[in-house]
Design an enzyme around this catalytic site. Structure first.
Site, PDB file in Angstrom:
ATOM      1  N   ARG A  15      -8.084  -9.791  11.969  1.00 56.13           N
ATOM      2  CA  ARG A  15      -8.545  -8.843  12.844  1.00 56.13           C
ATOM      3  C   ARG A  15      -8.757  -7.529  12.765  1.00 56.13           C
ATOM      4  NH1 ARG A  15      -5.606  -9.459  18.429  1.00 56.13           N
ATOM      5  NH2 ARG A  15      -4.246 -10.625  17.537  1.00 56.13           N
ATOM      6  N   THR A  79       5.330 -18.921   9.426  1.00 57.05           N
ATOM      7  CA  THR A  79       6.458 -18.159   9.076  1.00 57.05           C
ATOM      8  C   THR A  79       7.547 -18.838   8.424  1.00 57.05           C
ATOM      9  OG1 THR A  79       6.894 -18.422  11.431  1.00 57.05           O
ATOM     10  CG2 THR A  79       5.761 -16.568  11.014  1.00 57.05           C
ATOM     11  N   GLY A 137       6.219 -15.971  21.079  1.00 58.43           N
ATOM     12  CA  GLY A 137       6.733 -17.082  21.331  1.00 58.43           C
ATOM     13  C   GLY A 137       8.017 -16.798  22.592  1.00 58.43           C
ATOM     14  N   TYR A 371     -12.961  33.944  -4.676  1.00 56.36           N
ATOM     15  CA  TYR A 371     -11.913  32.852  -5.278  1.00 56.36           C
ATOM     16  C   TYR A 371     -10.826  33.309  -6.319  1.00 56.36           C
ATOM     17  CZ  TYR A 371     -10.800  29.030  -8.446  1.00 56.36           C
ATOM     18  OH  TYR A 371      -9.934  27.986  -9.252  1.00 56.36           O
ATOM     19  N   ALA A 385     -15.028  41.347  -1.306  1.00 55.34           N
ATOM     20  CA  ALA A 385     -15.796  40.289  -0.801  1.00 55.34           C
ATOM     21  C   ALA A 385     -16.564  39.685  -2.146  1.00 55.34           C
ATOM     22  CB  ALA A 385     -16.870  40.552   0.147  1.00 55.34           C
ATOM     23  N   ASN A 391     -12.099  31.472 -14.247  1.00 56.28           N
ATOM     24  CA  ASN A 391     -10.943  30.944 -14.905  1.00 56.28           C
ATOM     25  C   ASN A 391     -10.943  29.676 -15.850  1.00 56.28           C
ATOM     26  OD1 ASN A 391     -11.358  29.581 -12.640  1.00 56.28           O
ATOM     27  ND2 ASN A 391      -9.417  28.810 -12.514  1.00 56.28           N
ATOM     28  N   TYR A 392     -12.237  29.150 -15.820  1.00 60.80           N
ATOM     29  CA  TYR A 392     -12.474  27.855 -16.564  1.00 60.80           C
ATOM     30  C   TYR A 392     -13.698  28.124 -17.482  1.00 60.80           C
ATOM     31  CZ  TYR A 392     -12.973  22.698 -17.139  1.00 60.80           C
ATOM     32  OH  TYR A 392     -13.259  21.418 -17.902  1.00 60.80           O
ATOM     33  N   ARG A 445     -22.536  47.131 -14.811  1.00 59.53           N
ATOM     34  CA  ARG A 445     -23.842  46.504 -14.099  1.00 59.53           C
ATOM     35  C   ARG A 445     -25.113  47.361 -14.823  1.00 59.53           C
ATOM     36  NH1 ARG A 445     -23.278  50.115  -9.403  1.00 59.53           N
ATOM     37  NH2 ARG A 445     -21.284  49.725  -8.586  1.00 59.53           N
TER      38      ARG A 445
HETATM   39  C1  UD1 Z   1       5.527 -15.033  15.313  1.00 59.49           C
HETATM   40  C2  UD1 Z   1       6.483 -15.800  15.952  1.00 59.49           C
HETATM   41  C3  UD1 Z   1       6.480 -15.489  17.528  1.00 59.49           C
HETATM   42  C4  UD1 Z   1       6.800 -14.168  17.834  1.00 59.49           C
HETATM   43  C5  UD1 Z   1       5.722 -13.573  17.096  1.00 59.49           C
HETATM   44  C6  UD1 Z   1       6.154 -11.673  17.256  1.00 59.49           C
HETATM   45  C7  UD1 Z   1       6.462 -17.863  14.601  1.00 59.49           C
HETATM   46  C8  UD1 Z   1       6.116 -19.300  14.357  1.00 59.49           C
HETATM   47  N1  UD1 Z   1       6.300 -17.289  15.682  1.00 59.49           N
HETATM   48  O1  UD1 Z   1       4.166 -15.273  15.883  1.00 59.49           O
HETATM   49  O2  UD1 Z   1       7.603 -16.586  18.055  1.00 59.49           O
HETATM   50  O3  UD1 Z   1       6.525 -13.707  19.321  1.00 59.49           O
HETATM   51  O4  UD1 Z   1       5.624 -13.698  15.703  1.00 59.49           O
HETATM   52  O5  UD1 Z   1       4.915 -11.161  16.845  1.00 59.49           O
HETATM   53  O6  UD1 Z   1       7.426 -17.344  13.645  1.00 59.49           O
HETATM   54  N2  UD1 Z   1       3.278 -14.797   7.848  1.00 59.49           N
HETATM   55  C9  UD1 Z   1       3.402 -15.155   6.692  1.00 59.49           C
HETATM   56  N3  UD1 Z   1       3.051 -16.152   6.220  1.00 59.49           N
HETATM   57  C10 UD1 Z   1       2.711 -17.066   6.975  1.00 59.49           C
HETATM   58  C11 UD1 Z   1       2.501 -16.811   8.276  1.00 59.49           C
HETATM   59  C12 UD1 Z   1       2.740 -15.362   8.684  1.00 59.49           C
HETATM   60  O7  UD1 Z   1       3.902 -14.150   5.645  1.00 59.49           O
HETATM   61  O8  UD1 Z   1       2.310 -18.222   6.637  1.00 59.49           O
HETATM   62  C13 UD1 Z   1       3.512 -13.267   8.380  1.00 59.49           C
HETATM   63  C14 UD1 Z   1       2.579 -12.408   8.930  1.00 59.49           C
HETATM   64  O9  UD1 Z   1       1.918 -11.861   7.745  1.00 59.49           O
HETATM   65  C15 UD1 Z   1       3.348 -11.329   9.887  1.00 59.49           C
HETATM   66  C16 UD1 Z   1       4.542 -12.475  10.325  1.00 59.49           C
HETATM   67  O10 UD1 Z   1       4.681 -13.333   9.279  1.00 59.49           O
HETATM   68  O11 UD1 Z   1       3.727 -10.242   9.175  1.00 59.49           O
HETATM   69  C17 UD1 Z   1       4.329 -12.951  11.395  1.00 59.49           C
HETATM   70  O12 UD1 Z   1       3.050 -13.770  11.465  1.00 59.49           O
HETATM   71  P1  UD1 Z   1       2.120 -14.169  12.658  1.00 59.49           P
HETATM   72  O13 UD1 Z   1       1.052 -15.023  12.413  1.00 59.49           O
HETATM   73  O14 UD1 Z   1       1.600 -12.499  13.222  1.00 59.49           O
HETATM   74  O15 UD1 Z   1       2.966 -14.440  13.799  1.00 59.49           O
HETATM   75  P2  UD1 Z   1       2.643 -14.968  15.165  1.00 59.49           P
HETATM   76  O16 UD1 Z   1       1.799 -16.152  15.428  1.00 59.49           O
HETATM   77  O17 UD1 Z   1       2.210 -13.940  15.958  1.00 59.49           O
END
Ligand code: UD1
Ligand code: CA
Length: 462
Positions: A15, A79, A137, A371, A385, A391-392, A445
């Site tokens: 996004r 995650t 979540g 300058y 003024a 300088n360069y 001059r």
């Molecule tokens: C997650 C939580 C949700 C919580 C929310 C808070 C889980 C399943 N859900 O949801 O409960 O309310 O964060 O913001 O954890 N990322 C990775 N690899 C991945 C997926 C994500 O590194 O495969 C990183 C993303 O870059 C980000 C973070 O993990 O920094 C959270 O990922 P995101 O997809 O935003 O989590 P949510 O679905 O929002």
């Protein structure tokens, strides 16, 4: 007891609609990930592991030498899958704190409390109550009450009607006993709405094993807000700026409008400092007592001493070298101070004057269109003024030295290297390329010639 920190930073940030990895976007002059890394550093963890994926090479390059270990997650399967990648890097015992690279304003004491609540034994979750919990979540508790025991985290997409009404949400930050975390991660499944390995499923596993689950509330919403879009980034930037502005006003700084103030770095202020609207401070800026900064100034890496006034639309950038404005000096409007500009007490720098790598001694003045580069300017010098230091020479830079009380007329070119003796006067319009003796008038001059009997041409008649 060992403390490991895992920072998740592999997500794409679709996004943001940007070619830049999301965690490298800037808030108050620092990348989102830098905010998290700086806050995490206060916990003095044994190991800090960043999970990279989208734009991994760019993110890793930006944090080379920051003391982080990097683990790549490719592809990104959720995650839980992200943290699985870090498992070989973690200790066998102790506590693992899991942070989000896109939640920049998380506070150090909140994290310390969470680590303490975990204590290598309990699963500690950072939660917050939101008016609009959509997308987050949900924290499901027994007996339907806020005081009930945590039973699970249910992702928005997997939640039923009743669960969606829960306003307590998981912030994405948890502290877990490392040994248990490793076991739980190995058992994650992706049988959910998003076909992802959810880290949040470890909560139900902990409950099933009768491991204590504790939920700690965040101070406020701002500290746990994540960035997913330019609008959210701008919103958090304003909240952060407001917080900084409030702290400065609390310390006595008079901001004309805290809503039109930007600090992207560190600003220290003496007593009775006034800052008008739309000023931007970057890097390290120090303002002494009674300093006044008029509107629309950009000031970066600079020390400004007591009673100095910086008029509107002045641009000061000391870069790595720094810049210095002496006590009682007047600068601007529309002035430009560059690296190595050192103004002593009572110096005046006026409109459209550029100063670079030059020192001006007490009371020296360059008030209009001038300058000064690589120059050493004596006390009370008046620099006319339109005059410039050449300088360069196209290959090397050379110094211009102006003794005390020198007057340089308007529209002069001082071809460096050159020394102008104390008290010398250089006539307007002179180009001087040899040293100038003290105390005398030097003019270089062509003499004016007037032609008697000359008439203006007339238009030819047709
Ligand atoms: C997650 C939580 C949700 C919580 C929310 C808070 C889980 C399943 N859900 O949801 O409960 O309310 O964060 O913001 O954890 N990322 C990775 N690899 C991945 C997926 C994500 O590194 O495969 C990183 C993303 O870059 C980000 C973070 O993990 O920094 C959270 O990922 P995101 O997809 O935003 O989590 P949510 O679905 O929002
Ligand atoms: Ca997701």
């Amino acid at each position: 007891m060992a403390l490991d920190i895992v920072i998740m930073a592999a997500g794409k940030g679709t996004r943001m609609k940007s070619a830049r990895p999301k965690v490298l976007h800037r808030l108050a002059g620092r990348s989102l990930l830098q905010h998290v890394v700086d806050t995490a550093a206060t916990l003095k963890a044994d190991r800090t592991v960043a999970i990279t994926g989208h734009g991994a090479a760019q993110v890793e390059a930006a944090f080379a030498g920051a003391g982080l270990a990097f683990v790549r997650q490719e592809p990104q399967l959720g995650t839980g899958h992200a943290v699985q990648q870090a498992v070989p890097q973690l200790h066998d015992e102790g506590t693992t704190l899991i942070l989000n690279g896109d939640v920049p304003l998380i506070e150090a004491d909140t994290l310390a409390k969470l680590v303490h609540a975990c204590g290598g034994k309990s699963l500690a979750l950072l939660t917050v109550v939101l008016d609009d919990p959509t997308g987050y979540g949900r924290i499901v508790r027994s007996g339907d009450s806020v005081g009930g025991l945590v039973e699970a985290i249910v992702e928005h997409k997997d939640a039923n009607e009743a669960q969606r009404r829960i306003r307590e949400v998981y912030t994405g930050v948890m502290a877990a006993p490392t040994a248990l975390l490793k076991r739980w991660l190995a058992n994650l499944k992706n049988d959910n709405a998003q076909k992802e390995y959810y880290l949040t499923d470890v909560v139900a596993m902990a409950v099933a094993e009768r491991v204590r689950v504790v939920a700690t509330h965040a101070h406020d919403e701002t500290e746990v807000l994540g960035i997913n879009s330019p609008a959210q980034l701008a919103d958090l930037e304003r909240r952060y700026q407001r917080r900084q502005a409030d702290a400065l006003m609390e310390a006595g700084v008079r901001l004309a409008d805290p809503g039109r103030f930007d600090l992207r770095g560190e600003l220290t202020c003496g007593q009775d400092v006034e800052i008008d609207v739309n000023c931007v401070f970057e890097g390290r800026v120090e303002l002494g007592n009674n300093v006044r900064i008029a509107s629309h100034c950009v000031i970066r890496n600079c020390r400004i001493a007591d009673n100095a006034v910086i008029h509107s639309f002045t641009h000061i950038d000391g870069e790595a070298l720094g810049a210095r404005v002496g006590a009682g000096a007047l600068v601007g409007p529309f002035a430009r101070l560059r690296p190595g500009a050192e103004l002593a007490e009572e110096v005046h720098i006026g409109n459209f004057v550029e100063v670079k790598n030059s020192t001006l001694a007490r009371g020296a003045k360059a008030n209009h269109l001038a300058y000064l580069g690589d120059a050493t300017v004596g006390e009370r010098v008046n620099y006319g003024a339109g005059s410039i230091t050449a300088n360069y020479d196209g290959a090397n830079k050379h110094r211009t030295v102006l003794g005390d009380d020198v007057h340089v007329g308007s529209n002069c070119v001082l071809v460096a290297p050159i020394t102008v003796g104390a008290g010398a006067t250089i006539g307007a319009g002179s180009t001087v390329s040899k040293d100038v003796p003290p105390g005398q008038l030097t003019v270089a001059r062509a003499k004016a010639a007037s032609l008697p009997g000359w008439t203006r041409p007339l238009k030819a008649k047709k």
